[in-house]
Design an enzyme around this catalytic site. Structure first.
Site, PDB file in Angstrom:
ATOM      1  N   SER A 138       0.853  -1.190   0.000  1.00 53.50           N
ATOM      2  CA  SER A 138       0.000   0.000   0.000  1.00 53.50           C
ATOM      3  C   SER A 138       0.881   1.229   0.000  1.00 53.50           C
ATOM      4  CB  SER A 138      -0.896   0.013   1.240  1.00 53.50           C
ATOM      5  OG  SER A 138      -1.506   1.280   1.427  1.00 53.50           O
ATOM      6  N   TYR A 151      -2.036  -0.393  10.354  1.00 53.57           N
ATOM      7  CA  TYR A 151      -2.133  -0.771   8.947  1.00 53.57           C
ATOM      8  C   TYR A 151      -0.849  -0.411   8.202  1.00 53.57           C
ATOM      9  CZ  TYR A 151      -3.921  -1.075   4.173  1.00 53.57           C
ATOM     10  OH  TYR A 151      -4.100  -1.383   2.852  1.00 53.57           O
TER      11      TYR A 151
END
Length: 254
Positions: A138, A151
């Site tokens: 990501s 995350y």
């Protein structure tokens, strides 16, 4: 070009969103697709879509954080030409309000889950003398995103593991790359906005969309197209790279 005819692909988290888009595209391009998914119903929906388009697929109800489940499932599949580590979960929070329980959960799925698949699949690739691995990272791995502490940690680990695997197995004809998407419009995003911004859904959707310089969120199919290239023979000279598919988020935001 980009044919996967005769190849066996394992895709974790293939029951929804980006994972489903990758599974369906790989099936369309001729791969035999094995979907690793905790949600058995979602996995079967993807399988049905692949068969409806003339492809071949199998669903495996499996928890990526459970190493023995993954090892047993992959050994049962037997031959893995392509592994796509896509399964992952999100979390909202900063360092001092992220509970140990939530931190551990994110780690177990997003980090240990990738490791478990690598641990199980690489020996099978070594036996056949080749393989392709694609990990879903990501932009949060390289850019500070507000309230994404755990995350971001997990995706940073995925990016680092991708480089390590690419280096360690380059002499064994096993390639490894990563994709780092920015915001992609999936059912998860719609659910997140509805849960956290009730009554302001459209406003928040537009705000999140415009955070990408290109002015919109990505589509799962756009991530799948990059995945297809990286897992195809046409990308045979590509390894150890993390591709930002992000509408300009990393390089053009200032």
């Amino acid at each position: 070009m980009f044919s996967l005819q005769g190849k066996t692909a394992v895709i974790t988290g293939g029951g929804s969103g980006i994972g489903r888009a990758i599974s369906e595209l790989f099936g369309k391009q001729g791969a035999t697709v094995h979907i690793i998914e905790l949600n058995a119903d979602a996995a079967m929906e993807t399988v049905e879509q692949i068969y409806a388009a003339g492809g071949h697929a199998t669903a495996h109800s499996c928890d990526v954080s459970d190493q023995q489940q993954i090892v047993d499932t992959y050994n049962k599949i037997g031959v893995i030409d392509i592994l796509v580590n896509n399964a992952g979960i999100a979390h909202i929070g900063v360092a001092d309000n992220t509970s140990e329980e939530d931190f551990t959960k994110i780690f177990n799925v997003n980090v240990k889950g990738v490791y478990n698949s690598l641990f199980a699949a690489i020996p099978l690739m070594q036996k056949q003398g080749k393989g392709v691995i694609l990990n879903m990272s990501s932009i949060a791995a390289v850019v500070g995103i507000t309230s994404r502490f755990a995350y971001s940690m997990s995706k940073g680990a995925v990016a680092a593991m991708s480089l390590s695997v690419a280096r360690d197995y380059i002499d064994q004809n096993i390639r490894c790359n990563a994709i780092s998407p920015a915001r992609v419009h999936t059912p998860f995003v719609d659910g997140f906005i509805a849960k956290n911004y009730a009554g302001k859904e459209q406003e928040m959707f537009e705000k999140l969309s415009k955070s990408q310089p290109i002015g919109r969120m990505g589509k799962p199919e756009e991530i799948a197209s990059m995945a297809l290239y990286l897992c195809s023979d046409e990308a045979g000279f590509v390894t150890g790279v993390d591709y930002a598919v992000d509408g300009g988020f990393v390089k053009l935001n200032n």
